[in-house]
Design an enzyme around this catalytic site. Sequence first.
Site, PDB file in Angstrom:
ATOM      1  N   LYS A  26       1.014  -1.231   0.069  1.00 34.51           N
ATOM      2  CA  LYS A  26       0.102   0.062   0.006  1.00 34.51           C
ATOM      3  C   LYS A  26       0.808   1.281   0.188  1.00 34.51           C
ATOM      4  CE  LYS A  26      -0.918   0.487   5.104  1.00 34.51           C
ATOM      5  NZ  LYS A  26       0.007   1.764   4.893  1.00 34.51           N
ATOM      6  N   THR A  27       1.872   1.322   0.628  1.00 34.70           N
ATOM      7  CA  THR A  27       2.956   2.480   0.638  1.00 34.70           C
ATOM      8  C   THR A  27       3.506   2.829  -0.438  1.00 34.70           C
ATOM      9  OG1 THR A  27       3.359   1.937   2.999  1.00 34.70           O
ATOM     10  CG2 THR A  27       4.913   3.453   1.781  1.00 34.70           C
ATOM     11  N   ARG A  43       2.191  -9.589  10.788  1.00 33.71           N
ATOM     12  CA  ARG A  43       3.643  -8.843  11.043  1.00 33.71           C
ATOM     13  C   ARG A  43       4.877  -9.681  10.662  1.00 33.71           C
ATOM     14  NH1 ARG A  43       1.879  -4.847   9.753  1.00 33.71           N
ATOM     15  NH2 ARG A  43      -0.043  -6.192   9.622  1.00 33.71           N
TER      16      ARG A  43
END
Length: 756
Positions: free
Chosen positions: A36-37, A606
Amino acid sequence: MPQEPSFIHDLNEQQQRAVRHTDGPLLIVAGAGSGKTRVLTYRIAYLIQQQKADPNEILALTFTNKAAKEMQERIQQLIGDEARRLWMGTFHSVFSKILRFEADKIGFTSNYSIYDTEDSKNAIKQLLKENNYDPKEIRPRTIQRLISDAKNELIHPDHYQEKFVHSTLDDITAKIYRLYVERLKHNNAMDFDDLLVKPIELFGEHDDVLEKYQDRFKYILIDEYQDTNHAQYKVTNLLANKYKNLCVVGDDAQSIYSFRGADIRNILDFKNDYEGAVEIPLEQNYRSTKAILKAADSIIKRNDSQLDKTLWTDNDMGDTITVLDNYDERDEANRVANYIKELKARKGYGYNDFAVLYRTNYQSRVYEETFRRKGVPYQLVGGLSFYQRKEIKDILAYLTLLINPDDDTNLIRIINEPSRGIGNKSLNDLLAQSRAQNKSLWRILENVDQIDLYKPAENSVKKFVSMIDELKRDLDNGKRLIDVTKKLLDKSGYMKSLVEENSPKAMSRRENILELQNAISYFEKNNNSPSLSSFLQEISLITDTDKYDEDKPAVTMMTVHAAKGLEFPGVFVVGLEEELFPVGSRNNEDVNIEEERRLFYVAITRAEEVLFFSHCRSRYKYGEEQRKKRSRFLDEVSPDVVRTETGASIKQSNNNFQENKKDTKTTNNNTTVEYDWKQPLYQKKNRSSNNTQIHYDNPDEDPFQVGAKVEHNIFGPGKIISRSGKGERTKVVVYFNERKQRKTLMLRVAKLSVIG
């Protein structure tokens, strides 16, 4: 229209769709690890390259300074220095900047103070005392939380009583809320919530100001949209209302902040709120193994409130997820430490490749004790912030007075710190005059000879006022901020008092103040037009996650909430027991199981390569051992990607437990096998070149740490003063004594040797 940039082909098909869809409302549903970044940064670069907008017409809002910095650096790599002209930052930093420009329109000056949680609590505590409430019975933090919730829901003090007065506490809160808002304005101060609420007030009262910023921000992008609260939703809705070019990126499956006002409905209802909105899912995960993704998917699919998506990956299946079945929390911490050392030795991981994630902060204590005993270095994220330490808060209070002397809360904090003979009685007399005359405490101090005050205290007040005035003049005359700070420390007697105390605690505080001076010097050297106001604003908006150092050679310990947005090759999710994770009911409110499940989903995602779940059969609470039931979430994970290993301590008596070389493994079909600690848990595999580790004779000790004395065959002896990067890209900065020079060296080729 300019030719499409070549960087667009770095993206997969769905990512390209999201970047190319430039006009109109857009919802990008970005699953964990789906890039997404990259999509956000490429979209911004694409808007500029395609001449859709000038850089300063684009507003990008994030939730952490770390995310904003990372995005800006990536955009700069794509389009160069034009990226510096973007409006990019956290909600609080961007809107505090707007308020600096427009503060006079809502009755504040541009030098208003920003109150953190402690400042806010202290102001409320003072109001409780003034209104004859005992802060030990009516806790300021409780009132503060209720006021914060009301602000985020945009409930005005005048309407609080209508909505919430059902008890004595509500009645007191309504009264203190109104007085608190008045006190903040009187002090020319805003709290964190005001940085979102006041812009709404500003735009609502001044149509011309709203239109100015609507025209300024033709394109608005919001990261982590599922974490927005009602105030954030409202203020961005106002700004985007003219051009409708609002792009939000988020994942409903990672909405975990309802306790601080986040509303998952903002992302679930986006297409209803914005007519014609396009939804594009990002479902390819680049982070985790297939096994980890399957575990995450099996968990989150049990929730009812969610947007439709299924993550997939081209990565390998990877290792089976291990469930550690432990006797108690000490057994759990011992086994986690052993596994970290085992994996580090056998798979070539560094300590900073591991994270231990827990539901609540108190769980860290036993890990800290165990890791210290076993020689496992760690960094704790979410502890006491550097800028929250008493001595740092004191010096910052002094500095705040130089630009905002009307800030009573900070003035009360340091008027007699260190002791200068202005005791509680004298301070109460001064405060009584301040309230009676409806003037700030500072205005009373400036005319102290006009009131009846104990003479020695009056003389001390005059000296204090004279000192602050002198420092203000120095600042106004352009004296460097670091020089003003050093003079303040000398004139106030603060450093002298710590030297005279001559205790280990005082020396530690002195070192912290010296570190604050380093931060001020760095700020001045790295900003084109540094000001005290901008420095105070910058540090007031620092978050816990901003303190996380991914290059520090240490295991990271943090809550799952704090871990959001991070990733690690190896993750241990510990304390997976009922009433802990998922958490038990609080304040007579039912547990939001769907949010707790989303929190577990965040913890799972994560992990990149290796994942452990851990639970205890008993745990100490309130000084007593209590039996624990394993978390329901463990039974919801797809059974074909997990295996359970039962600790040897469970088979031994409570009093005779010792770490044993033999362990047992209980598989999902309840077969028990012997496990030998000497054998490798996993097959060692090669990692990508950018994660290659530097190996030393003793793999547990890398000697080239900050502070190490080293020697170079050309530059001579020196000292390592900083370190960055990892693996083959590890760099160190060495100060060479004889040459009085700093050199940045690539550790892999520098041929440094440790001396002394």
